[in-house]
Write a protein that holds these residues in place. Structure first.
Motif, PDB file in Angstrom:
ATOM      1  N   ASP A  41       9.513   3.763  -1.041  1.00 39.33           N
ATOM      2  CA  ASP A  41       9.156   5.106  -0.608  1.00 39.33           C
ATOM      3  C   ASP A  41       7.647   5.300  -0.680  1.00 39.33           C
ATOM      4  O   ASP A  41       6.913   4.453  -1.193  1.00 39.33           O
ATOM      5  N   ILE A  42       7.172   6.449  -0.165  1.00 36.67           N
ATOM      6  CA  ILE A  42       5.736   6.698  -0.082  1.00 36.67           C
ATOM      7  C   ILE A  42       5.061   6.730  -1.459  1.00 36.67           C
ATOM      8  O   ILE A  42       4.028   6.075  -1.662  1.00 36.67           O
ATOM      9  N   PRO A  43       5.586   7.481  -2.446  1.00 36.26           N
ATOM     10  CA  PRO A  43       4.934   7.458  -3.765  1.00 36.26           C
ATOM     11  C   PRO A  43       4.841   6.047  -4.357  1.00 36.26           C
ATOM     12  O   PRO A  43       3.833   5.687  -4.961  1.00 36.26           O
ATOM     13  N   THR A  44       5.882   5.235  -4.168  1.00 38.22           N
ATOM     14  CA  THR A  44       5.846   3.854  -4.682  1.00 38.22           C
ATOM     15  C   THR A  44       4.834   3.016  -3.917  1.00 38.22           C
ATOM     16  O   THR A  44       4.136   2.169  -4.502  1.00 38.22           O
ATOM     17  N   ALA A  45       4.723   3.266  -2.625  1.00 37.93           N
ATOM     18  CA  ALA A  45       3.747   2.532  -1.810  1.00 37.93           C
ATOM     19  C   ALA A  45       2.325   2.839  -2.234  1.00 37.93           C
ATOM     20  O   ALA A  45       1.403   2.074  -1.921  1.00 37.93           O
ATOM     21  N   GLY A  46       2.130   3.936  -2.958  1.00 38.57           N
ATOM     22  CA  GLY A  46       0.812   4.226  -3.495  1.00 38.57           C
ATOM     23  C   GLY A  46       0.290   3.119  -4.380  1.00 38.57           C
ATOM     24  O   GLY A  46      -0.931   2.984  -4.596  1.00 38.57           O
ATOM     25  N   HIS A  47       1.195   2.270  -4.904  1.00 36.03           N
ATOM     26  CA  HIS A  47       0.774   1.139  -5.735  1.00 36.03           C
ATOM     27  C   HIS A  47      -0.007   0.099  -4.925  1.00 36.03           C
ATOM     28  O   HIS A  47      -0.773  -0.680  -5.498  1.00 36.03           O
ATOM     29  N   LEU A  86       0.017   3.501   5.487  1.00 39.09           N
ATOM     30  CA  LEU A  86       0.933   3.572   4.346  1.00 39.09           C
ATOM     31  C   LEU A  86       2.392   3.749   4.752  1.00 39.09           C
ATOM     32  O   LEU A  86       3.273   3.060   4.216  1.00 39.09           O
ATOM     33  N   PRO A  87       2.711   4.641   5.711  1.00 38.99           N
ATOM     34  CA  PRO A  87       4.136   4.782   6.086  1.00 38.99           C
ATOM     35  C   PRO A  87       4.745   3.495   6.627  1.00 38.99           C
ATOM     36  O   PRO A  87       5.872   3.139   6.278  1.00 38.99           O
ATOM     37  N   GLN A  88       3.992   2.782   7.482  1.00 35.30           N
ATOM     38  CA  GLN A  88       4.525   1.553   8.073  1.00 35.30           C
ATOM     39  C   GLN A  88       4.652   0.439   7.025  1.00 35.30           C
ATOM     40  O   GLN A  88       5.637  -0.309   7.019  1.00 35.30           O
ATOM     41  N   ALA A  89       3.652   0.336   6.139  1.00 39.37           N
ATOM     42  CA  ALA A  89       3.725  -0.684   5.090  1.00 39.37           C
ATOM     43  C   ALA A  89       4.867  -0.396   4.128  1.00 39.37           C
ATOM     44  O   ALA A  89       5.589  -1.304   3.696  1.00 39.37           O
ATOM     45  N   ALA A  90       5.065   0.879   3.803  1.00 38.97           N
ATOM     46  CA  ALA A  90       6.159   1.266   2.906  1.00 38.97           C
ATOM     47  C   ALA A  90       7.504   0.913   3.531  1.00 38.97           C
ATOM     48  O   ALA A  90       8.401   0.390   2.860  1.00 38.97           O
ATOM     49  N   ASP A  91       7.640   1.183   4.821  1.00 31.88           N
ATOM     50  CA  ASP A  91       8.890   0.885   5.517  1.00 31.88           C
ATOM     51  C   ASP A  91       9.143  -0.625   5.564  1.00 31.88           C
ATOM     52  O   ASP A  91      10.259  -1.089   5.328  1.00 31.88           O
ATOM     53  N   ALA A  92       8.100  -1.400   5.843  1.00 33.26           N
ATOM     54  CA  ALA A  92       8.254  -2.851   5.929  1.00 33.26           C
ATOM     55  C   ALA A  92       8.604  -3.460   4.575  1.00 33.26           C
ATOM     56  O   ALA A  92       9.373  -4.423   4.493  1.00 33.26           O
ATOM     57  N   MET A  93       8.047  -2.885   3.510  1.00 28.43           N
ATOM     58  CA  MET A  93       8.307  -3.407   2.159  1.00 28.43           C
ATOM     59  C   MET A  93       9.523  -2.730   1.508  1.00 28.43           C
ATOM     60  O   MET A  93       9.863  -3.019   0.368  1.00 28.43           O
ATOM     61  N   ARG A  94      10.137  -1.789   2.234  1.00 26.80           N
ATOM     62  CA  ARG A  94      11.348  -1.093   1.795  1.00 26.80           C
ATOM     63  C   ARG A  94      11.150  -0.323   0.486  1.00 26.80           C
ATOM     64  O   ARG A  94      11.931  -0.429  -0.461  1.00 26.80           O
ATOM     65  N   MET A 136       2.035  14.981  -8.318  1.00 24.98           N
ATOM     66  CA  MET A 136       2.010  16.333  -7.744  1.00 24.98           C
ATOM     67  C   MET A 136       3.029  16.463  -6.617  1.00 24.98           C
ATOM     68  O   MET A 136       3.708  17.498  -6.500  1.00 24.98           O
ATOM     69  N   LEU A 137       3.165  15.428  -5.809  1.00 28.19           N
ATOM     70  CA  LEU A 137       4.140  15.472  -4.713  1.00 28.19           C
ATOM     71  C   LEU A 137       5.564  15.540  -5.262  1.00 28.19           C
ATOM     72  O   LEU A 137       6.397  16.316  -4.771  1.00 28.19           O
ATOM     73  N   THR A 138       5.838  14.737  -6.275  1.00 31.14           N
ATOM     74  CA  THR A 138       7.176  14.741  -6.867  1.00 31.14           C
ATOM     75  C   THR A 138       7.477  16.074  -7.536  1.00 31.14           C
ATOM     76  O   THR A 138       8.585  16.607  -7.423  1.00 31.14           O
ATOM     77  N   THR A 139       6.476  16.641  -8.200  1.00 23.53           N
ATOM     78  CA  THR A 139       6.660  17.896  -8.939  1.00 23.53           C
ATOM     79  C   THR A 139       6.845  19.078  -8.009  1.00 23.53           C
ATOM     80  O   THR A 139       7.647  19.988  -8.292  1.00 23.53           O
ATOM     81  N   PHE A 140       6.124  19.097  -6.911  1.00 22.67           N
ATOM     82  CA  PHE A 140       6.139  20.243  -6.005  1.00 22.67           C
ATOM     83  C   PHE A 140       6.861  19.937  -4.692  1.00 22.67           C
ATOM     84  O   PHE A 140       6.456  20.368  -3.614  1.00 22.67           O
ATOM     85  N   ALA A 141       7.960  19.211  -4.798  1.00 20.22           N
ATOM     86  CA  ALA A 141       8.898  19.013  -3.685  1.00 20.22           C
ATOM     87  C   ALA A 141       8.213  18.468  -2.427  1.00 20.22           C
ATOM     88  O   ALA A 141       8.474  18.934  -1.317  1.00 20.22           O
ATOM     89  N   MET A 142       7.322  17.492  -2.621  1.00 20.41           N
ATOM     90  CA  MET A 142       6.646  16.811  -1.512  1.00 20.41           C
ATOM     91  C   MET A 142       5.825  17.763  -0.639  1.00 20.41           C
ATOM     92  O   MET A 142       5.654  17.541   0.561  1.00 20.41           O
TER      93      MET A 142
END
Length: 397
Positions: free
Chosen positions: A36-42, A26-34, A347-353
Motif C-alpha cells: 500500500d501507499i504508506p508502506t511504499a513510503g519505505h 509511488l502509486p505505480q511502484a507500490a502496485d508493482a511491489m504489491r 497522519m494519513l492513517t490517523t486522519f482517514a487518508m
C-alpha cells in the motif's frame, strides 16, 4: 556556466532525480511491489538512510582528490539505479534504493567544495547554487519525465535512464573537472572536530526539522494532488514540472541573496516560505488552483535554502572537516526526509487518508527550523558583508 560546474550539475541531476522521482511514481511502484501507499513510503526512506550511511565514504576517502571521489559516487549511483530498474520485490527495491542513496550526501559535500574552490571571488554561493541547479532541474524535467514513463510506459525505465546518465557523467567528470587538491588531512578525529562546537549542530537541527516538515507533505504529493486537488493522474507530471521550476527559481534566488546577506538569515527566510505553504496545505480545502500554487510555493522555499545551508556547514568544517560538514547537510536533509515520510504516513492513517493533514504534521517541524536559523543568524552572523559595506558609507558626505 563553467564546464566543471556543468559536470557537477549533471551528477546533482542524477541524485536529485533518483531521490525525488519516487514521489511521482509511488502509486505505480507500490502496485508493482504489491504494497500500500504508506508502506511504499519505505522506498523513500531507504534512499534517505543510504545517504546517512554513505557519508562514511568521506571518512576513508579524505586523502583522495575530490575529482576521483565524484567518479566513485557516480559508479555507485549507476549500480543502485540499475538494481532499482530490475527489482522484483519490495525488499529488493528497498535495498536498491539504499544503495542509490549511498553517494548522495558525500557527493554534495564534495561538489560544494569543488564549486566553492573554482568560483570567482564573491560568487561562492552562486557557484554552489549552479551546481545544485542540476538537482532542481531534475525535479523540473527528470521527475516529471519519470512520472510520465510510469504512467504510460514503465516506472522501471526511469531508473534505467538514470543509470545510463551516471555513466555519461563519469566521462564528463573525467574530461571537465580540473584537479583540486584534497583537503587538509586532519585525521579521522580531525574531520569531526567542528562538531564539538554548538553552531553546526544548530544548523543541522534546522536542516533536519525543516525537511522533515516539508516531507510530511512532499512524500505524498502525487496522491495529494489527485485526492485533494482533483487533478487527473495524467496531469501530475506537469505539476511536477511546476514544482521543479519553483526549485530552480528558489535555488538561484537563494544563491544570489546568500552572496549579499547573512547565510543563516537567508535560510531562515526560505524555511518561513515553506512553513507558510504547509499551513495552507492544512487550512485550504483544496482545488486545482490552490494545490498547483502550493506545489510551486513550497518547492520554491525548499531549495531557496540549499546554497546558504551548504556554505554554512562547509565554512564550519574548515581545517579538514569541509567534506564531512558539507555532506552532513545532506545527511540531515535526508534523515529529515525519512522521518517526514513516516510522520506523513502516520497522519494519513490517523486522519482517514485525508492528505491535507500531512500539512499538520509538517508545520510544527518547519517552525522549529525557522527559529533555529533565526537564532543562529542573530547570535553568530553579527558581521556580514552587507553590514560592513553599510558601515563604510559616510552618511554626512
Amino acid at each position: 556556466m563553467k564546464k566543471s560546474l556543468l559536470a557537477l550539475a549533471s551528477g546533482a541531476f542524477i541524485l536529485g532525480a533518483a531521490e525525488f522521482v519516487m514521489m511521482g511514481i509511488l502509486p505505480q511502484a507500490a502496485d508493482a511491489m504489491r504494497v500500500d501507499i504508506p508502506t511504499a513510503g519505505h522506498f523513500i526512506s531507504a534512499y534517505a538512510i543510504g545517504v546517512c550511511i554513505g557519508t562514511l565514504i568521506l571518512v576513508f576517502g579524505r586523502k583522495v582528490p575530490p575529482k576521483n571521489l565524484i567518479i566513485l559516487f557516480m559508479v555507485i549511483a549507476l549500480a543502485g539505479n540499475l538494481l532499482s530498474a530490475f527489482s522484483v520485490s519490495a525488499p529488493m527495491l528497498i535495498a536498491a534504493r539504499f544503495i542509490s542513496g549511498l553517494p548522495h550526501g558525500a557527493f554534495f559535500g564534495t561538489a560544494t567544495l569543488i564549486a566553492k574552490t573554482l568560483a570567482d571571488k564573491g560568487k561562492e554561493a552562486q557557484s554552489v547554487s549552479m551546481m545544485v541547479t542540476g538537482q532542481t532541474v531534475a525535479n523540473m524535467l527528470g521527475v516529471p519525465a519519470g512520472t510520465l514513463m510510469a504512467e504510460f510506459l514503465s516506472w522501471r525505465l526511469a531508473f534505467g535512464i538514470l543509470a545510463a546518465w551516471a555513466a555519461m557523467t563519469i566521462v564528463l567528470t573525467a574530461a571537465w573537472i580540473p584537479f583540486v587538491a584534497p583537503i587538509k588531512d586532519a585525521g579521522i578525529k580531525g574531520q569531526f572536530r567542528f562538531l564539538t562546537k554548538p553552531g553546526p549542530w544548530v544548523i543541522l537541527a534546522a536542516v533536519f526539522t525543516g525537511n522533515a516538515g516539508v516531507f510530511c507533505w512532499w512524500s505524498y504529493v502525487s496522491p495529494w494532488l489527485q485526492k485533494t486537488g482533483g487533478w487527473q493522474a495524467s496531469l501530475v507530471p506537469l505539476l511536477m514540472m511546476l514544482a521543479g521550476f519553483g526549485m530552480v527559481v528558489g535555488g538561484l534566488i537563494g544563491g544570489q541573496i546568500t552572496d549579499r546577506w547573512r547565510h543563516a538569515g537567508t535560510a531562515a527566510l526560505g524555511q518561513t516560505i515553506s512553513c507558510i505553504g504547509l499551513l495552507m496545505v492544512l487550512l485550504l480545502p483544496g482545488n486545482q488552483f490552490t494545490t498547483a500554487l502550493l506545489t510551486f510555493w513550497i518547492a520554491f522555499g525548499l531549495f531557496f535554502i540549499s546554497a546558504p545551508q551548504q556554505l554554512l556547514m562547509t565554512e564550519a568544517g574548515q581545517g579538514g572537516g569541509e567534506l564531512i560538514a558539507g555532506a552532513a547537510v545532506q545527511v540531515a536533509f535526508n534523515f529529515g526526509n525519512a522521518v517526514g515520510s513516516i510522520i506523513g504516513g502516520v497522519m494519513l492513517t490517523t486522519f482517514a487518508m485525508d492528505y491535507r493533514f500531512t500539512g499538520l504534521g509538517g508545520v510544527p517541524l518547519a517552525l522549529v527550523a525557522v527559529g533555529l536559523l533565526a537564532f543562529y543568524s542573530i547570535r553568530c552572523e553579527t558581521h556580514t558583508d552587507a553590514a560592513e559595506r553599510m558601515r563604510e558609507i559616510d552618511v554626512n558626505a
